[in-house]
Design a protein around this motif. Structure first.
Motif, PDB file in Angstrom:
ATOM      1  N   LEU A 112      61.030  62.716  47.394  1.00 39.62           N
ATOM      2  CA  LEU A 112      60.381  63.529  48.343  1.00 39.62           C
ATOM      3  C   LEU A 112      60.918  64.979  48.277  1.00 39.62           C
ATOM      4  N   ALA A 113      62.138  65.255  48.252  1.00 36.58           N
ATOM      5  CA  ALA A 113      62.599  66.556  48.439  1.00 36.58           C
ATOM      6  C   ALA A 113      62.195  67.242  47.187  1.00 36.58           C
ATOM      7  N   GLU A 114      62.383  66.567  46.141  1.00 43.14           N
ATOM      8  CA  GLU A 114      62.100  67.515  44.824  1.00 43.14           C
ATOM      9  C   GLU A 114      60.276  68.015  44.748  1.00 43.14           C
ATOM     10  N   ALA A 115      59.475  66.954  45.424  1.00 36.49           N
ATOM     11  CA  ALA A 115      58.206  67.238  45.409  1.00 36.49           C
ATOM     12  C   ALA A 115      57.700  68.324  46.297  1.00 36.49           C
ATOM     13  N   LEU A 116      58.643  68.471  47.546  1.00 30.69           N
ATOM     14  CA  LEU A 116      58.648  69.418  48.408  1.00 30.69           C
ATOM     15  C   LEU A 116      58.886  70.742  48.018  1.00 30.69           C
ATOM     16  N   ALA A 117      60.067  70.732  47.144  1.00 29.49           N
ATOM     17  CA  ALA A 117      60.576  71.985  46.535  1.00 29.49           C
ATOM     18  C   ALA A 117      59.537  72.499  45.518  1.00 29.49           C
ATOM     19  N   ARG A 118      59.065  71.835  44.885  1.00 29.30           N
ATOM     20  CA  ARG A 118      57.993  72.050  44.003  1.00 29.30           C
ATOM     21  C   ARG A 118      56.936  72.948  44.486  1.00 29.30           C
ATOM     22  N   ARG A 119      56.397  72.060  45.567  1.00 30.27           N
ATOM     23  CA  ARG A 119      55.440  72.685  46.313  1.00 30.27           C
ATOM     24  C   ARG A 119      55.637  74.049  47.194  1.00 30.27           C
ATOM     25  N   ALA A 120      56.968  74.140  47.464  1.00 29.23           N
ATOM     26  CA  ALA A 120      57.228  75.483  48.187  1.00 29.23           C
ATOM     27  C   ALA A 120      57.483  76.660  46.981  1.00 29.23           C
ATOM     28  N   THR A 121      57.804  76.178  45.866  1.00 35.04           N
ATOM     29  CA  THR A 121      57.876  77.131  44.881  1.00 35.04           C
ATOM     30  C   THR A 121      56.543  77.693  44.295  1.00 35.04           C
ATOM     31  N   ALA A 122      55.491  76.793  44.516  1.00 35.87           N
ATOM     32  CA  ALA A 122      54.350  77.088  44.058  1.00 35.87           C
ATOM     33  C   ALA A 122      53.682  78.164  44.803  1.00 35.87           C
ATOM     34  N   VAL A 123      54.209  78.401  46.121  1.00 37.86           N
ATOM     35  CA  VAL A 123      53.525  79.619  47.128  1.00 37.86           C
ATOM     36  C   VAL A 123      53.719  80.788  46.381  1.00 37.86           C
ATOM     37  N   PRO A 124      52.738  81.735  46.349  1.00 37.79           N
ATOM     38  CA  PRO A 124      52.727  82.829  45.945  1.00 37.79           C
ATOM     39  C   PRO A 124      53.705  83.558  46.580  1.00 37.79           C
ATOM     40  N   GLY A 125      54.661  84.385  46.088  1.00 40.37           N
ATOM     41  CA  GLY A 125      55.730  85.180  46.558  1.00 40.37           C
ATOM     42  C   GLY A 125      57.113  84.593  46.831  1.00 40.37           C
ATOM     43  N   VAL A 126      57.044  83.149  46.381  1.00 41.67           N
ATOM     44  CA  VAL A 126      58.308  82.560  46.468  1.00 41.67           C
ATOM     45  C   VAL A 126      58.911  82.263  45.032  1.00 41.67           C
ATOM     46  N   ALA A 127      60.230  82.894  44.810  1.00 42.06           N
ATOM     47  CA  ALA A 127      60.759  82.894  43.301  1.00 42.06           C
ATOM     48  C   ALA A 127      61.332  81.187  43.163  1.00 42.06           C
ATOM     49  N   ARG A 128      61.912  80.907  44.264  1.00 40.69           N
ATOM     50  CA  ARG A 128      62.679  79.420  43.856  1.00 40.69           C
ATOM     51  C   ARG A 128      62.894  78.893  45.300  1.00 40.69           C
ATOM     52  N   SER A 129      63.079  77.673  45.094  1.00 38.11           N
ATOM     53  CA  SER A 129      63.159  76.882  46.353  1.00 38.11           C
ATOM     54  C   SER A 129      63.953  75.555  46.225  1.00 38.11           C
ATOM     55  N   ARG A 130      64.552  75.025  47.230  1.00 42.71           N
ATOM     56  CA  ARG A 130      65.510  73.801  47.289  1.00 42.71           C
ATOM     57  C   ARG A 130      65.234  73.182  48.366  1.00 42.71           C
ATOM     58  N   ALA A 131      65.272  71.836  48.396  1.00 42.16           N
ATOM     59  CA  ALA A 131      64.819  70.913  49.532  1.00 42.16           C
ATOM     60  C   ALA A 131      65.739  69.683  49.493  1.00 42.16           C
ATOM     61  N   ARG A 132      65.942  69.176  50.724  1.00 45.28           N
ATOM     62  CA  ARG A 132      66.849  68.054  51.072  1.00 45.28           C
ATOM     63  C   ARG A 132      65.921  67.105  52.113  1.00 45.28           C
ATOM     64  N   ALA A 133      65.965  65.755  51.989  1.00 44.69           N
ATOM     65  CA  ALA A 133      65.427  64.917  52.926  1.00 44.69           C
ATOM     66  C   ALA A 133      66.558  64.056  53.374  1.00 44.69           C
ATOM     67  N   LEU A 134      66.930  64.164  54.554  1.00 45.16           N
ATOM     68  CA  LEU A 134      67.988  63.209  55.079  1.00 45.16           C
ATOM     69  C   LEU A 134      67.671  62.245  56.368  1.00 45.16           C
ATOM     70  N   PRO A 135      67.746  60.940  55.830  1.00 50.44           N
ATOM     71  CA  PRO A 135      67.339  59.995  57.015  1.00 50.44           C
ATOM     72  C   PRO A 135      68.452  59.950  58.054  1.00 50.44           C
ATOM     73  N   ARG A 136      68.170  60.392  59.115  1.00 47.29           N
ATOM     74  CA  ARG A 136      69.049  60.541  60.187  1.00 47.29           C
ATOM     75  C   ARG A 136      69.158  58.925  61.147  1.00 47.29           C
ATOM     76  N   SER A 137      68.008  58.193  61.243  1.00 50.20           N
ATOM     77  CA  SER A 137      68.034  56.849  61.638  1.00 50.20           C
ATOM     78  C   SER A 137      66.722  56.231  61.226  1.00 50.20           C
ATOM     79  N   ARG A 138      66.362  55.060  61.921  1.00 53.01           N
ATOM     80  CA  ARG A 138      65.334  54.418  61.400  1.00 53.01           C
ATOM     81  C   ARG A 138      63.938  54.949  61.468  1.00 53.01           C
ATOM     82  N   GLN A 139      64.038  55.955  62.505  1.00 57.17           N
ATOM     83  CA  GLN A 139      62.670  56.764  62.826  1.00 57.17           C
ATOM     84  C   GLN A 139      62.534  58.190  62.516  1.00 57.17           C
ATOM     85  N   ARG A 140      63.933  58.784  62.351  1.00 55.48           N
ATOM     86  CA  ARG A 140      63.862  60.122  62.071  1.00 55.48           C
ATOM     87  C   ARG A 140      64.273  60.795  60.787  1.00 55.48           C
ATOM     88  N   LEU A 141      63.831  61.666  60.454  1.00 54.34           N
ATOM     89  CA  LEU A 141      63.916  62.355  58.947  1.00 54.34           C
ATOM     90  C   LEU A 141      64.235  63.778  59.213  1.00 54.34           C
TER      91      LEU A 141
END
Length: 195
Positions: A112-141
């Motif tokens: 999920l984080a890699e897909a989000l980083a690729r989508r953010a990098t595809a935005v015009p004007g963005v050079a690069r991006s990095r994303a992390r998805a961290l589950p904090r509880s059973r219902q919160r991300l």
């Protein structure tokens, strides 16, 4: 590079800790003096072979009521902090798959984080991006996105597109309530240096 660097980092930290532990244990057990092996530029003991904490001063400190509890509390606190830090080195927060709204559907947080980083990098004007998805509880991300903009691009011009990407990521984690934190930085202008 990250999957290779993490085990190397752990091996170097573990090897350094083991070497320091063995050296400290050897010095504590053998009681050998290293004063004659120190470089001559280091400050040595004062005249009369004095030490920082001689036997008389140590005996007086041990007689104080606060000495023993303080030494034990400091040693226990440092030991617990170091053990927690060591255990944190082996924890991998991205290994747990997230259940999706579709029956039997799951997604790895790293995917999920890699897909989000690729989508953010595809935005015009963005050079690069990095994303992390961290589950904090059973219902919160918690989703963290770091974006570096190309030189000369204003954050206002890319922020609506990045918010749309973040909203899409929050919708894709349907059973979870996702909170996205977006950090925008600008890439520096790299000027060629003449030497």
């Amino acid at each position: 590079m990250r999957p290779f660097r993490t085990p190397v980092n752990r091996l170097v930290l573990g090897g350094t800790g083991l070497a320091l532990l063995l050296t400290g244990g050897w010095l504590a057990v053998t009681g050998t003096s290293l004063a004659h092996r120190l470089p001559s530029s280091w400050a040595g003991p004062a005249a009369g072979d004095s030490v920082l904490l001689d036997a008389g001063r140590l005996a007086r400190l041990r007689g104080e009521d606060w000495w023993t509890p303080t030494v034990i509390a400091v040693a226990v606190t440092l030991s617990l902090l170091l053990v927690c830090w060591l255990l944190a080195q082996f924890r991998s927060g991205a290994a747990r798959p997230l259940p999706l709204a579709a029956p039997g559907g799951t997604v790895r947080t790293r995917a999920l984080a890699e897909a989000l980083a690729r989508r953010a990098t595809a935005v015009p004007g963005v050079a690069r991006s990095r994303a992390r998805a961290l589950p904090r509880s059973r219902q919160r991300l918690e989703v963290r996105v770091r974006v570096w903009l190309r030189p000369g691009v204003s954050p206002q011009s890319v922020l609506p597109a990045l918010c749309a990407v973040a909203a899409e990521a929050e919708e894709s984690a349907a059973p979870y309530t996702a909170h996205t934190r977006l950090r925008v930085s600008a890439e520096s202008h790299r000027m060629p240096h003449v030497r």
